[in-house]
Design a protein around this motif. Structure first.
Motif, PDB file in Angstrom:
ATOM      1  N   ASN A 195       0.740  -1.121   0.000  1.00 59.53           N
ATOM      2  CA  ASN A 195      -0.111   0.051  -0.047  1.00 59.53           C
ATOM      3  C   ASN A 195       0.898   1.312   0.018  1.00 59.53           C
ATOM      4  O   ASN A 195       0.338   2.339  -0.542  1.00 59.53           O
ATOM      5  CB  ASN A 195      -1.002   0.066   1.246  1.00 59.53           C
ATOM      6  N   ASN A 281      -1.691  -3.337  -8.140  1.00 60.18           N
ATOM      7  CA  ASN A 281      -3.158  -3.558  -8.721  1.00 60.18           C
ATOM      8  C   ASN A 281      -3.755  -2.640  -9.418  1.00 60.18           C
ATOM      9  O   ASN A 281      -4.911  -1.989  -8.986  1.00 60.18           O
ATOM     10  CB  ASN A 281      -3.826  -3.662  -7.391  1.00 60.18           C
ATOM     11  N   GLY A 282      -2.925  -2.288 -10.427  1.00 63.63           N
ATOM     12  CA  GLY A 282      -3.300  -1.058 -11.245  1.00 63.63           C
ATOM     13  C   GLY A 282      -2.685   0.181 -10.844  1.00 63.63           C
ATOM     14  O   GLY A 282      -2.104   0.625  -9.907  1.00 63.63           O
ATOM     15  N   THR A 284      -3.075   2.972  -9.021  1.00 66.47           N
ATOM     16  CA  THR A 284      -3.949   3.404  -7.943  1.00 66.47           C
ATOM     17  C   THR A 284      -3.310   4.272  -7.092  1.00 66.47           C
ATOM     18  O   THR A 284      -3.798   5.312  -6.414  1.00 66.47           O
ATOM     19  CB  THR A 284      -4.450   2.191  -7.061  1.00 66.47           C
ATOM     20  N   ASN A 285      -1.984   4.133  -6.723  1.00 68.56           N
ATOM     21  CA  ASN A 285      -1.146   5.001  -5.828  1.00 68.56           C
ATOM     22  C   ASN A 285      -0.262   5.821  -6.626  1.00 68.56           C
ATOM     23  O   ASN A 285       0.755   5.402  -7.184  1.00 68.56           O
ATOM     24  CB  ASN A 285      -0.386   3.879  -4.926  1.00 68.56           C
ATOM     25  N   ARG A 286      -0.787   6.958  -6.687  1.00 71.17           N
ATOM     26  CA  ARG A 286       0.236   8.016  -7.534  1.00 71.17           C
ATOM     27  C   ARG A 286       1.713   8.115  -6.953  1.00 71.17           C
ATOM     28  O   ARG A 286       2.579   8.645  -7.733  1.00 71.17           O
ATOM     29  CB  ARG A 286      -0.571   9.275  -7.656  1.00 71.17           C
ATOM     30  N   LYS A 301      -6.561   6.133 -18.361  1.00 75.49           N
ATOM     31  CA  LYS A 301      -7.511   6.540 -17.351  1.00 75.49           C
ATOM     32  C   LYS A 301      -8.267   7.560 -17.680  1.00 75.49           C
ATOM     33  O   LYS A 301      -7.826   8.590 -18.218  1.00 75.49           O
ATOM     34  CB  LYS A 301      -6.718   7.043 -15.707  1.00 75.49           C
TER      35      LYS A 301
END
Length: 337
Positions: A195, A281-282, A284-286, A301
């Motif tokens: 994460n 997972n793509g 998602t976390n910039r 996106k």
């Protein structure tokens, strides 16, 4: 006595069958094609394939980097709008670009260094083993190298899973003084490794090194096989240790091999995408973007901005070209000295 007949060829006589002379005096094949042109003609099919699969898409990418291309332009309802350098100005003024650039450079430096170190160590070890054991280890290592990038990401994502990953299970087996669980937790179970940016890139480095070192090891092993054994015997007689022998004999003789391996590793690790995409997972976390992930996120996106994504790809390509040219020039200078 048998009569001997001597046949002389005059100036006006024709050349030998199957060959004829061109005006310049050089030989010409029976097909009418000069012999010097045959290698170039044989290169034409390969050049055509390169032009179709590489040069044309690259040209389209460069053109798109100077255009505004979105979903409407892809569908054909609107023509692409020429915007000049606006796409490059947008990405250079965006903090995400500089964060992605930092992540790309730091990750590539760490991953390339560790891959070369681990691969070289394994290559030296393989050179010391017997033929059967060396073959067994090489086959085992090449299995890791042959795993597709997406599958690599899936494997290491499962290993770093917060609830059922082997990494957390192994950390729970260690004593607290060696691996204390995070504050507020009784054990490592539930720790979300993927994460946050730092542990995410730790997992990515492990994944890339695991999959990349077999190629380095086999290449180093091939280079070691070409070094005369007499050099090592002479060093042993002189009392040279293992590290001194490696530094004075092995490393200088394998410089061309390491030069190629370093350049290839830099190119591969600078544009890592599939493994990061799966681990993250793509997009998602910039904060965890590298330049490849940032390019895909901008291009696909919603709202789609293919022109901006193409501009990021061009910047990444230019960076790779600069690094490669600078490294090659440094290697050439060292060889000349």
């Amino acid at each position: 006595m048998a009569n001997t007949t001597t046949v002389t060829r005059g100036r006006g006589s024709s050349p030998a069958p199957g060959r004829r002379r061109k005006k310049g005096g050089g030989p010409v094949k029976s097909s009418g094609m000069p012999s010097w042109s045959i290698p170039y003609v044989l290169l034409v099919p390969g050049l055509l394939v390169i032009a179709v699969l590489l040069l044309y898409p690259m040209f389209q990418l460069v053109v798109m980097a100077f255009q505004k291309v979105g979903l409407a332009q892809i569908r054909g309802s609107r023509p692409a709008e020429w915007v000049g350098l606006d796409n490059f100005e947008k990405i250079l003024s965006n903090d995400i670009f500089w964060s992605a650039l930092r992540n790309t450079v730091v990750f590539a430096f760490v991953a390339v260094s560790l891959t070369l170190i681990v691969g070289t160590a394994v290559g030296v070890l393989l050179n010391k083993l017997g033929k059967r054991m060396s073959l067994f280890v090489v086959i085992g290592c090449m299995f890791a190298w042959a795993v597709p990038p997406v599958a690599q990401g899936v494997i290491w994502r499962s290993l770093f899973d917060a609830e059922s990953g082997i990494v957390n299970w192994l950390l729970n087996l260690l004593p607290d003084w060696l691996a204390a669980p995070p504050a507020g937790q009784q054990d490592w179970t539930g720790t979300p490794w993927l994460n946050d940016s730092f542990p995410l890139y730790v997992a990515l480095v492990v994944c890339v090194v695991w999959a990349g070192f077999p190629f380095i090891a086999v290449s180093v092993l091939a280079g070691l096989k070409g070094i005369p054994a007499e050099l090592y015997e002479a060093a042993k007689v002189d009392g040279s240790g293992a590290w001194r022998t490696f530094r004075k004999i092995t490393l200088p003789l394998l410089k061309p091999v390491f030069a190629v391996l370093t350049i290839l590793s830099i190119i591969w690790d600078f544009k890592v995408f599939s493994q990061l995409y799966v681990l993250m997972n793509g997009p998602t976390n910039r904060d965890g973007f590298n330049l490849s992930m940032y390019s895909v996120a901008e291009a696909f996106k919603p709202p789609q901005k293919l022109g901006t994504g193409a501009a990021i790809s061009i910047v990444l390509t230019i960076i790779l070209l600069i690094i490669t040219v600078a490294y090659v020039r440094q290697i050439v200078k060292q060889e000349e000295m």
